[in-house]
Scaffold this motif. Structure first.
Motif, PDB file in Angstrom:
ATOM      1  N   TYR A 161       0.914  13.291 -23.169  1.00  0.00           N
ATOM      2  CA  TYR A 161       0.769  12.178 -22.231  1.00  0.00           C
ATOM      3  C   TYR A 161       0.271  12.627 -20.863  1.00  0.00           C
ATOM      4  CZ  TYR A 161       3.520   9.082 -25.315  1.00  0.00           C
ATOM      5  OH  TYR A 161       3.978   8.315 -26.356  1.00  0.00           O
ATOM      6  N   ASP A 162      -0.003  13.910 -20.680  1.00  0.00           N
ATOM      7  CA  ASP A 162      -0.306  14.427 -19.341  1.00  0.00           C
ATOM      8  C   ASP A 162      -1.477  13.693 -18.688  1.00  0.00           C
ATOM      9  OD1 ASP A 162       1.741  16.124 -19.821  1.00  0.00           O
ATOM     10  OD2 ASP A 162       0.543  17.959 -19.926  1.00  0.00           O
ATOM     11  N   THR A 163      -2.545  13.475 -19.445  1.00  0.00           N
ATOM     12  CA  THR A 163      -3.719  12.792 -18.900  1.00  0.00           C
ATOM     13  C   THR A 163      -3.387  11.359 -18.493  1.00  0.00           C
ATOM     14  OG1 THR A 163      -5.167  14.142 -20.300  1.00  0.00           O
ATOM     15  CG2 THR A 163      -6.104  12.146 -19.344  1.00  0.00           C
ATOM     16  N   VAL A 164      -2.507  10.729 -19.257  1.00  0.00           N
ATOM     17  CA  VAL A 164      -2.132   9.340 -18.960  1.00  0.00           C
ATOM     18  C   VAL A 164      -1.423   9.246 -17.612  1.00  0.00           C
ATOM     19  CG1 VAL A 164      -0.824   7.338 -19.757  1.00  0.00           C
ATOM     20  CG2 VAL A 164      -1.959   8.824 -21.414  1.00  0.00           C
ATOM     21  N   TRP A 165      -0.480  10.169 -17.358  1.00  0.00           N
ATOM     22  CA  TRP A 165       0.239  10.139 -16.084  1.00  0.00           C
ATOM     23  C   TRP A 165      -0.724  10.271 -14.912  1.00  0.00           C
ATOM     24  CZ3 TRP A 165       4.615   8.187 -17.121  1.00  0.00           C
ATOM     25  CH2 TRP A 165       5.389   8.589 -18.198  1.00  0.00           C
ATOM     26  N   VAL A 166      -1.691  11.177 -15.036  1.00  0.00           N
ATOM     27  CA  VAL A 166      -2.658  11.385 -13.952  1.00  0.00           C
ATOM     28  C   VAL A 166      -3.515  10.130 -13.756  1.00  0.00           C
ATOM     29  CG1 VAL A 166      -4.666  12.725 -13.224  1.00  0.00           C
ATOM     30  CG2 VAL A 166      -2.709  13.879 -14.286  1.00  0.00           C
ATOM     31  N   ALA A 167      -3.972   9.539 -14.867  1.00  0.00           N
ATOM     32  CA  ALA A 167      -4.816   8.345 -14.770  1.00  0.00           C
ATOM     33  C   ALA A 167      -4.075   7.197 -14.093  1.00  0.00           C
ATOM     34  CB  ALA A 167      -5.283   7.931 -16.166  1.00  0.00           C
ATOM     35  N   ILE A 168      -2.799   7.010 -14.441  1.00  0.00           N
ATOM     36  CA  ILE A 168      -2.020   5.929 -13.828  1.00  0.00           C
ATOM     37  C   ILE A 168      -1.797   6.218 -12.344  1.00  0.00           C
ATOM     38  CG2 ILE A 168       0.154   4.664 -13.872  1.00  0.00           C
ATOM     39  CD1 ILE A 168      -1.640   4.101 -16.218  1.00  0.00           C
ATOM     40  N   GLY A 169      -1.610   7.491 -11.991  1.00  0.00           N
ATOM     41  CA  GLY A 169      -1.469   7.840 -10.583  1.00  0.00           C
ATOM     42  C   GLY A 169      -2.701   7.470  -9.787  1.00  0.00           C
ATOM     43  N   VAL A 170      -3.889   7.696 -10.364  1.00  0.00           N
ATOM     44  CA  VAL A 170      -5.142   7.320  -9.692  1.00  0.00           C
ATOM     45  C   VAL A 170      -5.234   5.803  -9.555  1.00  0.00           C
ATOM     46  CG1 VAL A 170      -7.655   7.357  -9.888  1.00  0.00           C
ATOM     47  CG2 VAL A 170      -6.325   9.413 -10.437  1.00  0.00           C
ATOM     48  N   LEU A 171      -4.841   5.072 -10.592  1.00  0.00           N
ATOM     49  CA  LEU A 171      -4.861   3.609 -10.525  1.00  0.00           C
ATOM     50  C   LEU A 171      -3.949   3.089  -9.410  1.00  0.00           C
ATOM     51  CD1 LEU A 171      -4.862   2.423 -14.265  1.00  0.00           C
ATOM     52  CD2 LEU A 171      -6.688   2.168 -12.578  1.00  0.00           C
TER      53      LEU A 171
ATOM     54  N   ALA B 115       0.832  -1.207   0.000  1.00  0.00           N
ATOM     55  CA  ALA B 115       0.000   0.000   0.000  1.00  0.00           C
ATOM     56  C   ALA B 115       0.867   1.258   0.000  1.00  0.00           C
ATOM     57  CB  ALA B 115      -0.937  -0.006   1.197  1.00  0.00           C
ATOM     58  N   ALA B 116       1.922   1.259   0.805  1.00  0.00           N
ATOM     59  CA  ALA B 116       2.810   2.425   0.857  1.00  0.00           C
ATOM     60  C   ALA B 116       3.526   2.628  -0.472  1.00  0.00           C
ATOM     61  CB  ALA B 116       3.830   2.250   1.984  1.00  0.00           C
ATOM     62  N   TYR B 117       4.022   1.535  -1.067  1.00  0.00           N
ATOM     63  CA  TYR B 117       4.731   1.653  -2.336  1.00  0.00           C
ATOM     64  C   TYR B 117       3.819   2.200  -3.432  1.00  0.00           C
ATOM     65  CZ  TYR B 117       8.217  -1.430  -0.133  1.00  0.00           C
ATOM     66  OH  TYR B 117       9.156  -1.984   0.696  1.00  0.00           O
ATOM     67  N   PHE B 118       2.609   1.645  -3.526  1.00  0.00           N
ATOM     68  CA  PHE B 118       1.685   2.100  -4.568  1.00  0.00           C
ATOM     69  C   PHE B 118       1.248   3.548  -4.326  1.00  0.00           C
ATOM     70  CE2 PHE B 118       0.675  -2.502  -5.428  1.00  0.00           C
ATOM     71  CZ  PHE B 118       1.105  -2.489  -6.742  1.00  0.00           C
ATOM     72  N   GLY B 119       1.006   3.891  -3.072  1.00  0.00           N
ATOM     73  CA  GLY B 119       0.591   5.261  -2.775  1.00  0.00           C
ATOM     74  C   GLY B 119       1.659   6.274  -3.152  1.00  0.00           C
ATOM     75  N   LEU B 120       2.899   6.006  -2.778  1.00  0.00           N
ATOM     76  CA  LEU B 120       3.995   6.926  -3.120  1.00  0.00           C
ATOM     77  C   LEU B 120       4.224   6.976  -4.620  1.00  0.00           C
ATOM     78  CD1 LEU B 120       6.517   6.001  -0.275  1.00  0.00           C
ATOM     79  CD2 LEU B 120       5.203   8.123  -0.497  1.00  0.00           C
ATOM     80  N   ARG B 121       4.150   5.825  -5.274  1.00  0.00           N
ATOM     81  CA  ARG B 121       4.338   5.796  -6.728  1.00  0.00           C
ATOM     82  C   ARG B 121       3.260   6.615  -7.430  1.00  0.00           C
ATOM     83  NH1 ARG B 121       4.346   0.065  -9.657  1.00  0.00           N
ATOM     84  NH2 ARG B 121       6.145  -0.258  -8.277  1.00  0.00           N
ATOM     85  N   GLY B 122       2.013   6.489  -6.945  1.00  0.00           N
ATOM     86  CA  GLY B 122       0.926   7.261  -7.541  1.00  0.00           C
ATOM     87  C   GLY B 122       1.149   8.760  -7.416  1.00  0.00           C
ATOM     88  N   LEU B 123       1.616   9.218  -6.264  1.00  0.00           N
ATOM     89  CA  LEU B 123       1.895  10.642  -6.084  1.00  0.00           C
ATOM     90  C   LEU B 123       2.981  11.126  -7.044  1.00  0.00           C
ATOM     91  CD1 LEU B 123       1.823  10.995  -2.175  1.00  0.00           C
ATOM     92  CD2 LEU B 123       0.186  11.954  -3.822  1.00  0.00           C
TER      93      LEU B 123
END
Length: 435
Positions: free
Chosen positions: A397-407, A310-318
């Protein structure tokens, strides 16, 4: 099968460096070469788009096929090695990826890219993934098992790190065809070395495995190993933890191989950054991968793997949410920080996932992890294709980066919902500290 008194003395390991280390070195070299092939999709996207006017989505689709086959082939690769031997499988795999890379230099249609790079290179590199490393380690090592596994697991990243800047320079100065030819020649050179120096089992050279107390005869071929892989998948698919881990790991693949290794270079190039500089940043991420993976393994022994995930995914998303703001023609301090932190988090998810597979599936955990890793590649493939389409439609690619961060935030929540076994079912030696 037992050894007679006449043959037993020949089974003793001679003094000096054990043959197992030579086998591991050759295996590592082949994994390094296979890892170099995974660096090419990001370098090929822009040149192929400019030369053939193919859409980025169609080029990304070829990369997607490659990633899916890489993941799906892995669970069966060990079965092939049990049936036909390590040497035969590895030598054939290197030949297949060399042929695939060479054929791309004469292609003139996008379906040929899908066939040559997607199918041939995907099948070949998938045969030299984690299953290959695990097979070599399990057969040749009793002591230093974890050390050798970690070294071979990181060899693919080493291939990316070593070859990416060089291949980027070749593409930038000589073109993409010489880069593909260079990779093919590397595979053709390593193939004969693998055939000559690899051995399927220590018994082939009348040795004990490294650290073994007794000589182990070579086991008979296992024709039913592939059926076992399918059976394990069928059984694991009836459990909730498998689907939670597979979904989270699919998002992991989407946020690493799918977007970073395929689209980071062209995305940085869209902001005016030279291709060679962007490739060097990816190589630097590979450097920090090693430290992040080792540290994550140490933490996994001491902490709840669900919370680590959970911590790894949360930090990666940010990090991915803020990445569009860090893009610029030159490397600034925020981008350096991104490279360091993303590198530490990139492969850090692997030890906790392996630990959870072991906790839930016991002796079948390696095969289950193979299928979970296949989900990782499927997620990577979907995003490699979708990101190319999004770039074609939106112009960035800006929208893609945001979408992956949410995922990634979704993956963090999924990780916390994985239920561990009741405490009574866990031994004191395996129960993690809930830090």
């Amino acid at each position: 099968m037992t050894l007679s008194s006449e043959t037993a003395p020949t089974a003793r390991t001679p003094r000096g460096i054990h043959r197992a280390w030579g086998v591991a070195a050759v295996a590592g070299l082949t994994i390094v070469v296979a890892g170099a092939f995974s660096t090419m999709p990001g370098l090929l996207l822009t040149p192929l788009h400019e030369e053939f006017a193919w859409s980025r989505g169609s080029i990304g689709f070829a990369s997607s096929v490659n990633m899916v086959l890489y993941g799906v082939t892995a669970p069966f690769a060990a079965a092939l090695m049990d049936r036909f031997g390590i040497r035969r499988v590895v030598a054939c795999a290197l030949l297949v990826i060399a042929v695939g890379a060479l054929l791309t230099t004469v292609m003139n249609a996008v379906w040929q890219l899908v066939l040559f790079w997607g199918l041939l290179v995907g099948l070949g590199t998938g045969s030299m993934a984690m299953a290959f490393a695990a097979t070599v380690t399990n057969r040749w090592f009793v002591r230093r098992h974890g050390l050798v596994t970690g070294i071979l697991a990181s060899a693919g990243v080493l291939g990316q790190m070593v070859f990416l800047p060089l291949l980027a320079w070749v593409v930038d100065t000589l073109g993409w065809r010489p880069a593909n030819v260079s990779l093919a020649l590397g595979a053709l050179v390593v193939g004969p070395l693998a055939w000559l120096l690899l051995r399927d089992h220590p018994a082939d050279v009348k040795l004990k495995a490294y650290g073994a107390a007794e000589f182990t005869p070579k086991p008979a071929p296992v024709p039913g190993a592939a059926r076992r892989a399918v059976r394990v998948l069928r059984e694991a698919a009836t459990t909730t933890p498998f689907w939670l881990m597979a979904t989270a790991f699919a998002i992991c693949g989407a946020s690493t191989n799918g977007i970073m290794w395929t689209h980071f270079t062209p995305a940085a190039h869209d902001h005016g950054m030279p291709t060679t500089v962007a490739a060097s940043l990816l190589a630097a991420i590979g450097v920090f991968n090693v430290a992040g993976t080792v540290s994550s393994g140490w933490l996994t022994d001491r902490c709840d793997p669900r919370r680590l995930l959970a911590a790894y995914f949360g930090l990666r998303g940010l990090l991915l949410l803020f990445l569009p703001l860090m893009m610029s023609p030159t490397v600034q301090v925020p981008m350096v920080g991104f490279v360091v932190l993303f590198g530490l988090l990139d492969l850090a998810t692997v030890p906790p996932i392996i630990a959870l597979c072991r906790a839930f599936y016991g002796e079948d955990s390696a095969i289950v992890f193979g299928w979970v890793n296949a989900a990782h590649q499927v997620g990577a493939a979907l995003i490699a294709f979708a990101a190319g389409v999004a770039r074609d439609l939106l112009g960035s690619y800006d929208t893609v980066w945001v979408a992956i961060g949410v995922l990634c935030a979704v993956a963090a929540m999924l990780s916390l919902t994985i239920r561990t076994r009741p405490a009574a079912q866990q031994s004191e030696t395996t129960r993690p500290v809930h830090c």
